[in-house]
Design a protein around this motif. Structure first.
Motif, PDB file in Angstrom:
ATOM      1  N   LEU A 268       0.808  -1.220   0.000  1.00  0.00           N
ATOM      2  CA  LEU A 268       0.000   0.000   0.000  1.00  0.00           C
ATOM      3  C   LEU A 268       0.839   1.268   0.000  1.00  0.00           C
ATOM      4  CD1 LEU A 268      -2.919  -0.981   2.414  1.00  0.00           C
ATOM      5  CD2 LEU A 268      -2.813  -1.123  -0.075  1.00  0.00           C
ATOM      6  N   SER A 269       1.941   1.286   0.756  1.00  0.00           N
ATOM      7  CA  SER A 269       2.758   2.500   0.805  1.00  0.00           C
ATOM      8  C   SER A 269       3.398   2.775  -0.553  1.00  0.00           C
ATOM      9  CB  SER A 269       3.827   2.382   1.893  1.00  0.00           C
ATOM     10  OG  SER A 269       4.707   1.303   1.631  1.00  0.00           O
ATOM     11  N   ARG A 270       3.871   1.729  -1.235  1.00  0.00           N
ATOM     12  CA  ARG A 270       4.448   1.908  -2.567  1.00  0.00           C
ATOM     13  C   ARG A 270       3.380   2.315  -3.572  1.00  0.00           C
ATOM     14  NH1 ARG A 270       8.658  -3.163  -3.431  1.00  0.00           N
ATOM     15  NH2 ARG A 270      10.333  -2.378  -2.089  1.00  0.00           N
ATOM     16  N   PHE A 271       2.217   1.701  -3.448  1.00  0.00           N
ATOM     17  CA  PHE A 271       1.120   2.041  -4.348  1.00  0.00           C
ATOM     18  C   PHE A 271       0.763   3.520  -4.223  1.00  0.00           C
ATOM     19  CE2 PHE A 271      -3.434   2.692  -5.006  1.00  0.00           C
ATOM     20  CZ  PHE A 271      -3.584   2.224  -6.306  1.00  0.00           C
ATOM     21  N   LEU A 272       0.659   4.005  -2.979  1.00  0.00           N
ATOM     22  CA  LEU A 272       0.310   5.408  -2.767  1.00  0.00           C
ATOM     23  C   LEU A 272       1.395   6.338  -3.300  1.00  0.00           C
ATOM     24  CD1 LEU A 272      -1.242   5.291   0.822  1.00  0.00           C
ATOM     25  CD2 LEU A 272      -2.443   5.720  -1.321  1.00  0.00           C
ATOM     26  N   LEU A 273       2.663   5.951  -3.128  1.00  0.00           N
ATOM     27  CA  LEU A 273       3.750   6.794  -3.628  1.00  0.00           C
ATOM     28  C   LEU A 273       3.712   6.877  -5.151  1.00  0.00           C
ATOM     29  CD1 LEU A 273       6.172   8.508  -2.827  1.00  0.00           C
ATOM     30  CD2 LEU A 273       7.597   6.458  -2.991  1.00  0.00           C
ATOM     31  N   ASP A 274       3.457   5.740  -5.805  1.00  0.00           N
ATOM     32  CA  ASP A 274       3.313   5.759  -7.261  1.00  0.00           C
ATOM     33  C   ASP A 274       2.173   6.676  -7.679  1.00  0.00           C
ATOM     34  OD1 ASP A 274       5.405   4.174  -8.016  1.00  0.00           O
ATOM     35  OD2 ASP A 274       4.234   2.344  -8.263  1.00  0.00           O
ATOM     36  N   GLN A 275       1.030   6.541  -7.000  1.00  0.00           N
ATOM     37  CA  GLN A 275      -0.124   7.360  -7.347  1.00  0.00           C
ATOM     38  C   GLN A 275       0.159   8.841  -7.120  1.00  0.00           C
ATOM     39  OE1 GLN A 275      -1.832   4.594  -9.071  1.00  0.00           O
ATOM     40  NE2 GLN A 275      -3.165   6.363  -8.763  1.00  0.00           N
TER      41      GLN A 275
END
Length: 445
Positions: free
Chosen positions: A146-153
């Motif tokens: 989730l943290s990587r996903f949010l950073l990508d977004q």
């Protein structure tokens, strides 16, 4: 007492060599950094930088013929030599850790093998097909973090108008599928060049010896002019909430933006601003009030701009409350007395962070390419004096710039958990006090 000295030499072919001599270090660290942007204005090349990182562990060419690097890696690990690599938004780094007990011979061997990786990889078609499967699976795993996903977004949203920053490091799945050997060869020809590389080393080896090794091992690197650095733009405002009903929790990232100068004082002030924000938010919002389980502050610094991210999670019914708590601390830090907090941070960097300042990875990661200097915090010869010269006022000015106008938010939560965008902006608006706020706690402990 450690004998430490940081030096830099630029070879005739443009390769930069940085060393930090440390007499009592148990291992020597070698890093080769290729200054690449993992995205591109041409979407077809997105993901190639990361893909090459994988490919270079599949095989290398030497005067004695082809070598399976994965087998070589296993053999070296039996002697304690460890190889690894990573790609971020501005560089790909290949690294080796060598036990000091192996002496200069072990260091020279590891540097030679790293140099073959970046100069003469095999790039076999069957291994390209294999790595496409590997990265396809990595892509799925990455998206479930989730943290990587949010950073990508965050980057996709904040830099929607700048394709050189609005991308996933891994690329999109369709990008990975279209990667070809010809494309990888062309990418290496333009990016894996001597002027576009830095060799960083820390350990008990003389700088002149490392320079000599680098000269011998870089003769077949192209010395063509380095590609243009990505065009920096300030991020655009965004507010993106994603319905995520699997868990009754909200996971979100607040994005702050800043602009600075390309100098030591700005580097230190920005780093201190991040540290002070992180400590205050953790001390008050997480530890004192218990409003969140996890809270972290990170940043991506380019040359004169950057973004800072505040990652946290809370119960989905608690989002507006925790936003208010974060905003309250923003106001306190922007207008309050933070002198003692700054002195605490200076003490940490003078003492507890000394080993980090000498680390090859940090010396290399904080190089400022255009001015040819080291990142201020990680140059042992000058950083302590520079740190002492930074004032609380300078740090606070960066905090004020960053928190006075948050660029946006990206978050996951069940539908209806986040306030409307207009309400978010109202909550995050700084509350300037009629008189200076005073710290509510003693940060000297």
């Amino acid at each position: 007492m450690s004998n430490q000295l940081t030096q830099k030499t630029v070879l005739d072919n443009g390769l930069s060599v940085v060393t930090g001599y440390i007499s009592d270090q148990a291992t020597s660290e070698i890093y080769i950094s290729i200054h690449v942007n993992s995205g591109s204005a041409d979407d077809m090349t997105n993901g190639e930088a990361h893909f090459l990182e994988h490919m270079l562990f599949n095989g290398i060419e030497t005067p004695r013929g082809s070598i399976d690097f994965k087998t070589l890696k296993q053999e070296r690990e039996q002697n304690g030599i460890m190889f690894n690599a990573h790609t971020n938004r501005t560089e790909t780094v290949y690294k080796a850790t060598v036990p000091t007990a192996l002496g200069d011979e072990g260091v020279e061997r590891a540097l030679y093998e790293l140099s073959r990786m970046v100069a003469s990889p095999s790039l076999l078609e069957d291994r390209i097909a294999h790595e496409k499967k590997v990265i396809h699976n990595e892509w799925g795993s990455y998206q479930s973090d989730l943290s990587r996903f949010l950073l990508d977004q965050l980057f996709l949203s904040a830099y929607a108008d700048n394709p050189e920053f609005s991308h996933r490091i891994l690329g999109e799945r369709e990008d990975i599928a279209q990667i070809s050997r010809e494309g990888l060869v062309n990418f290496m020809a333009s990016h894996y060049t001597a002027p576009n590389m830095t060799v960083a080393f820390s350990g008990p080896v003389d700088h002149r010896r490392v320079v000599s090794w680098a000269e011998d091992m870089s003769t077949d690197l192209p010395d063509v002019e380095r590609p243009d650095l990505p065009v920096e733009t300030t991020p655009t405002p965004f507010y993106e909430t994603i319905n995520f009903s699997i868990l009754p929790h909200a996971f979100f990232t607040i994005c702050l933006s800043w602009e600075g100068s390309d100098d030591y004082e700005s580097d230190i002030a920005i780093a201190m601003a991040q540290s002070v924000l992180s400590k205050r938010l953790n001390d008050v919002v997480r530890e004192e009030k218990g409003d969140t389980y996890g809270l972290s502050v990170s940043s991506n610094k380019f040359r004169q701009t950057g973004v800072m991210q505040i990652h946290t999670d809370t119960d989905s019914s608690n989002v507006a409350h925790i936003l208010k708590e974060i905003a309250r601390e923003f106001s306190s830090l922007a207008y309050g007395d933070i002198e003692q907090e700054i002195e605490t941070m200076k003490g940490f960097w003078r003492n507890g962070n000394a080993s980090t300042r000498r680390n090859a990875e940090y010396m290399m990661a904080n190089l400022i390419d255009d001015s040819g200097r080291f990142g201020a915090l990680y140059n042992p010869d000058i950083s302590l004096e520079q740190i002492d010269n930074v004032t609380a006022c300078a740090v606070q000015s960066y905090i004020l710039k960053a928190v006075s106008n948050p660029i946006g938010l990206v978050g996951l939560a069940p539908e209806g958990s986040y306030p409307p965008e207009a309400k978010f902006k109202d909550i995050m608006r700084l509350q300037e006090p009629s008189q200076k706020l005073r710290l509510r706690r003693d940060f000297t402990a």
